[in-house]
Design a protein around this motif. Structure first.
Motif, PDB file in Angstrom:
ATOM      1  N   GLU A  21      30.019  22.064  43.148  1.00 27.97           N
ATOM      2  CA  GLU A  21      29.041  22.246  42.073  1.00 27.97           C
ATOM      3  C   GLU A  21      28.472  23.662  42.088  1.00 27.97           C
ATOM      4  O   GLU A  21      28.278  24.279  41.037  1.00 27.97           O
ATOM      5  N   LEU A  22      28.218  24.187  43.272  1.00 24.31           N
ATOM      6  CA  LEU A  22      27.729  25.564  43.389  1.00 24.31           C
ATOM      7  C   LEU A  22      28.792  26.553  42.925  1.00 24.31           C
ATOM      8  O   LEU A  22      28.483  27.556  42.279  1.00 24.31           O
ATOM      9  N   TYR A  23      30.043  26.249  43.248  1.00 23.77           N
ATOM     10  CA  TYR A  23      31.142  27.111  42.798  1.00 23.77           C
ATOM     11  C   TYR A  23      31.167  27.184  41.275  1.00 23.77           C
ATOM     12  O   TYR A  23      31.237  28.273  40.692  1.00 23.77           O
ATOM     13  N   GLY A  28      31.438  32.014  37.364  1.00 25.86           N
ATOM     14  CA  GLY A  28      31.558  32.872  36.184  1.00 25.86           C
ATOM     15  C   GLY A  28      30.797  34.177  36.338  1.00 25.86           C
ATOM     16  O   GLY A  28      31.327  35.262  36.084  1.00 25.86           O
ATOM     17  N   LYS A  29      29.564  34.072  36.788  1.00 25.21           N
ATOM     18  CA  LYS A  29      28.721  35.260  36.957  1.00 25.21           C
ATOM     19  C   LYS A  29      29.269  36.169  38.056  1.00 25.21           C
ATOM     20  O   LYS A  29      29.287  37.399  37.918  1.00 25.21           O
ATOM     21  N   LEU A  30      29.736  35.566  39.144  1.00 23.92           N
ATOM     22  CA  LEU A  30      30.276  36.362  40.246  1.00 23.92           C
ATOM     23  C   LEU A  30      31.595  37.029  39.860  1.00 23.92           C
ATOM     24  O   LEU A  30      31.863  38.164  40.262  1.00 23.92           O
ATOM     25  N   TYR A  31      32.403  36.328  39.077  1.00 21.57           N
ATOM     26  CA  TYR A  31      33.662  36.934  38.619  1.00 21.57           C
ATOM     27  C   TYR A  31      33.372  38.165  37.769  1.00 21.57           C
ATOM     28  O   TYR A  31      34.001  39.215  37.935  1.00 21.57           O
ATOM     29  N   LEU A  76      30.091  39.182  48.145  1.00 16.63           N
ATOM     30  CA  LEU A  76      30.962  39.676  47.080  1.00 16.63           C
ATOM     31  C   LEU A  76      31.033  41.203  47.062  1.00 16.63           C
ATOM     32  O   LEU A  76      32.118  41.784  46.984  1.00 16.63           O
ATOM     33  N   VAL A  77      29.879  41.858  47.124  1.00 12.22           N
ATOM     34  CA  VAL A  77      29.846  43.323  47.047  1.00 12.22           C
ATOM     35  C   VAL A  77      30.607  43.947  48.213  1.00 12.22           C
ATOM     36  O   VAL A  77      31.414  44.864  48.024  1.00 12.22           O
ATOM     37  N   ARG A  78      30.386  43.446  49.404  1.00  8.74           N
ATOM     38  CA  ARG A  78      31.060  44.033  50.568  1.00  8.74           C
ATOM     39  C   ARG A  78      32.559  43.742  50.550  1.00  8.74           C
ATOM     40  O   ARG A  78      33.359  44.576  50.978  1.00  8.74           O
TER      41      ARG A  78
END
Length: 204
Positions: A21-23, A28-31, A76-78
Motif C-alpha cells: 500500500e505504501l508502494y 508515482g511521486k518518487l518515480y 532515492l536521492v543517494r
C-alpha cells in the motif's frame, strides 16, 4: 496522517500488505522525482525499485515513523546520485512528457512563483511555462537540480534537505542560492535565443 503512520508501523512489523500500500501511495511521486533528477525513464524505474527494496530491507532502521517520507527521499536521492556518478557523459536529458498531471504542473508553477524567497526569480520566471522550467533544470548540475526539486517540488526545508543529501545546512543554502541564479541565467539565455529566432523569422 495517522493512517499513513499506522501503515509504516505495520510495514516495520513485517506486513507485506502495508508495504504494498505504501508502494502504491508513493511510487508515482518518487518515480517523477527520480526522473527529474536523471532525465532517463529506464534509470528512474531502476532507482524506484532499488529505493523500495532498500526501504523493505532496512525498515527496522527507521526509528521515527513520521519521518518515513523524508527517509524515502534520502534513499532515492543517494541512489540516483550514485547512478549518475557511474554514468557521467550521458546523453542530453529530455523532460518531454514528464508533466503528466496537474500536480506536476502545479509543482513547476511553484518554482516559477518562487514564493519562498520574495521573488528573486519572479521577473524572469513569470513568463516561462512549466516545460521551459523543466528544460532549464536539466542543464543544472545534479546537486543543484536536486536541491531545487526537494525545496520546491517536495516543499522540504533546508534542514530536511541537508539530512537527505548528507550535506551541511549551510551548504544546502549555498547550493540553493547558486541554483536559483543558474536557473535564472539559463531561462534568460533561452528567452533571448527565442527572441533572436523570432526576429530572424520576421526578417527572413
Amino acid at each position: 496522517m495517522e493512517e499513513k503512520k499506522a501503515l509504516v508501523e505495520s510495514m516495520i512489523n513485517g506486513s507485506e500488505a502495508a508495504f504494498d500500500e505504501l508502494y502504491h501511495s508513493y511510487s508515482g511521486k518518487l518515480y517523477r522525482m527520480a526522473y527529474f533528477i536523471t532525465g532517463n525513464r529506464s534509470d528512474s524505474e531502476d532507482i524506484l525499485q532499488e529505493t523500495f527494496v532498500k526501504c523493505y530491507l532496512y525498515k527496522s532502521k527507521l526509528k521515527q515513523t513520521e519521518r518515513f517520507e523524508p527517509w524515502l527521499y534520502q534513499i532515492l536521492v543517494r541512489t540516483a546520485w550514485r547512478l549518475e556518478r557511474k554514468k557521467k557523459g550521458r546523453a542530453e536529458i529530455s523532460y518531454e512528457g514528464i508533466l503528466e498531471n496537474e500536480e506536476d504542473k502545479k509543482s513547476a508553477e511553484h518554482i516559477r512563483e518562487d514564493k519562498k524567497t520574495d521573488g528573486p526569480l519572479e521577473s524572469v520566471l513569470v513568463a516561462e511555462t512549466a516545460n521551459e522550467i523543466q528544460a532549464a533544470l536539466s542543464n543544472l548540475d545534479i546537486k543543484y537540480r536536486t536541491v531545487i526539486l526537494l525545496y520546491y517540488y517536495n516543499e522540504l526545508s533546508t534542514r530536511e534537505i541537508a539530512h537527505i543529501t548528507g550535506a551541511m545546512e549551510g551548504t544546502v543554502k549555498s547550493r540553493l542560492h547558486k541554483a536559483r541564479k543558474l536557473l535564472k541565467d539559463l531561462l534568460k539565455a533561452d528567452s533571448s535565443e527565442k527572441t533572436e529566432m523570432e526576429r530572424g523569422f520576421c526578417h527572413g
